[in-house]
Design a protein around this motif. Sequence first.
Motif, PDB file in Angstrom:
ATOM      1  N   ALA A 286      44.185  67.708  26.931  1.00 58.86           N
ATOM      2  CA  ALA A 286      44.362  68.923  26.117  1.00 58.86           C
ATOM      3  C   ALA A 286      43.523  70.091  26.621  1.00 58.86           C
ATOM      4  O   ALA A 286      43.963  71.237  26.617  1.00 58.86           O
ATOM      5  N   ASP A 287      42.290  69.808  27.065  1.00 64.17           N
ATOM      6  CA  ASP A 287      41.393  70.878  27.490  1.00 64.17           C
ATOM      7  C   ASP A 287      40.294  70.283  28.350  1.00 64.17           C
ATOM      8  O   ASP A 287      40.322  69.092  28.685  1.00 64.17           O
ATOM      9  N   GLY A 288      39.325  71.116  28.699  1.00 67.42           N
ATOM     10  CA  GLY A 288      38.248  70.652  29.568  1.00 67.42           C
ATOM     11  C   GLY A 288      37.435  69.525  28.975  1.00 67.42           C
ATOM     12  O   GLY A 288      37.028  68.591  29.688  1.00 67.42           O
ATOM     13  N   ASP A 289      37.165  69.580  27.671  1.00 72.67           N
ATOM     14  CA  ASP A 289      36.408  68.505  27.033  1.00 72.67           C
ATOM     15  C   ASP A 289      37.175  67.192  27.084  1.00 72.67           C
ATOM     16  O   ASP A 289      36.596  66.118  27.327  1.00 72.67           O
ATOM     17  N   ALA A 290      38.482  67.264  26.849  1.00 77.67           N
ATOM     18  CA  ALA A 290      39.295  66.051  26.903  1.00 77.67           C
ATOM     19  C   ALA A 290      39.364  65.497  28.317  1.00 77.67           C
ATOM     20  O   ALA A 290      39.379  64.281  28.520  1.00 77.67           O
ATOM     21  N   LEU A 291      39.400  66.387  29.309  1.00 70.80           N
ATOM     22  CA  LEU A 291      39.416  65.908  30.692  1.00 70.80           C
ATOM     23  C   LEU A 291      38.085  65.254  31.057  1.00 70.80           C
ATOM     24  O   LEU A 291      38.048  64.257  31.785  1.00 70.80           O
ATOM     25  N   ALA A 292      36.981  65.807  30.558  1.00 66.89           N
ATOM     26  CA  ALA A 292      35.678  65.176  30.783  1.00 66.89           C
ATOM     27  C   ALA A 292      35.639  63.789  30.162  1.00 66.89           C
ATOM     28  O   ALA A 292      35.070  62.848  30.735  1.00 66.89           O
ATOM     29  N   ALA A 293      36.264  63.643  28.983  1.00 70.54           N
ATOM     30  CA  ALA A 293      36.343  62.322  28.362  1.00 70.54           C
ATOM     31  C   ALA A 293      37.186  61.382  29.205  1.00 70.54           C
ATOM     32  O   ALA A 293      36.884  60.184  29.319  1.00 70.54           O
ATOM     33  N   GLU A 294      38.246  61.903  29.818  1.00 68.61           N
ATOM     34  CA  GLU A 294      39.056  61.086  30.725  1.00 68.61           C
ATOM     35  C   GLU A 294      38.210  60.607  31.902  1.00 68.61           C
ATOM     36  O   GLU A 294      38.330  59.463  32.343  1.00 68.61           O
ATOM     37  N   LEU A 295      37.368  61.498  32.418  1.00 64.70           N
ATOM     38  CA  LEU A 295      36.506  61.127  33.542  1.00 64.70           C
ATOM     39  C   LEU A 295      35.553  60.010  33.140  1.00 64.70           C
ATOM     40  O   LEU A 295      35.411  59.005  33.861  1.00 64.70           O
ATOM     41  N   ARG A 296      34.878  60.158  32.013  1.00 66.67           N
ATOM     42  CA  ARG A 296      33.951  59.114  31.573  1.00 66.67           C
ATOM     43  C   ARG A 296      34.689  57.798  31.349  1.00 66.67           C
ATOM     44  O   ARG A 296      34.198  56.728  31.690  1.00 66.67           O
ATOM     45  N   ASP A 297      35.884  57.899  30.761  1.00 66.86           N
ATOM     46  CA  ASP A 297      36.658  56.708  30.461  1.00 66.86           C
ATOM     47  C   ASP A 297      37.108  56.007  31.745  1.00 66.86           C
ATOM     48  O   ASP A 297      36.990  54.782  31.881  1.00 66.86           O
ATOM     49  N   ALA A 298      37.641  56.782  32.708  1.00 65.07           N
ATOM     50  CA  ALA A 298      38.144  56.197  33.951  1.00 65.07           C
ATOM     51  C   ALA A 298      37.015  55.615  34.794  1.00 65.07           C
ATOM     52  O   ALA A 298      37.108  54.482  35.292  1.00 65.07           O
TER      53      ALA A 298
END
Length: 305
Positions: free
Chosen positions: A167-179
Amino acid sequence: MTASSTRPGSAPRAPRTTGAHSQAPAPDSPTPCASSYHRLTALTPTLTVRCAPPRGGDGWLPVAELVADPQAVEELVTHDTLQGLARYGRPLRPDVAAGFGLHRLVWPVSLLFTVPWFLERRVPLLGPGDVSVRRGPTAVELTVRPEAFACLPGDPAGGSPQARTAADGDALAAELRDALGGFLAPVLAAFGPRVRRGPRVLWAMATDAVVEGLWYAGGLLGEQERARAELSVLLAPPAPGTHTPGAHGTAAPTPAPFTPGAGFALPVPGRVGAPDTDRARASCCLVYTVEPEGMCTGCPRVTRR
């Protein structure tokens, strides 16, 4: 001296050779993250990243084999033990050799995730079966098979069937931590018995390797301060009593499973006149066990006194 002394440039070659035939390197394909890997490779002679299937034999070690076969970890740590004896002139404790080996693996592998995020705002969704590593006397080679990836709305590659839009930069950062966390979890579990540390310390060690890796790469790119700032946000501890949704909507404390805080620009508490350190580490790199004078100012043995 810090755990930076165990960067890929000082890492030994992995001795393990499997029964599989060595695969010829596939030519780099135009994948969404390939330009980041090309740029990283061009910046440093100590790390080469190729977009190719995992390789085995001739010193190559698929990460999937490492997490599935305790003997692969054993042989990797044995080689780090011999390298430590040659470098320091004294034998390493078994857990220290394993810790060095873990750092030397996580440090370069984490860049496969963090550099595309930093440069392109794309997060490759990799598993252990997508990566192989060969550690030479002065350099590390990686193969990576990026297929699925997360990106931001409006990304030119967002229409790909392999793309997942955050959805946004924060969500992409969460994707990074998750991956990245999902990739590292079985690696830490494989090394845990040899490192002789619990999950909390293992994740602290991984956090240090992730931060030091991108901070170093940011310096090569001429953007060390931006790397420092973005790592601080990526690993920011949650506000008291709050939780941030994870990449898939599950409530998780930011930045789980990593240790909260990137550790930059923290003073040494309780020490009058002590200078500030550039970074307070989340874990001890254990170099002091072979070089007592090598205790770094950012070591938690110093900063948490």
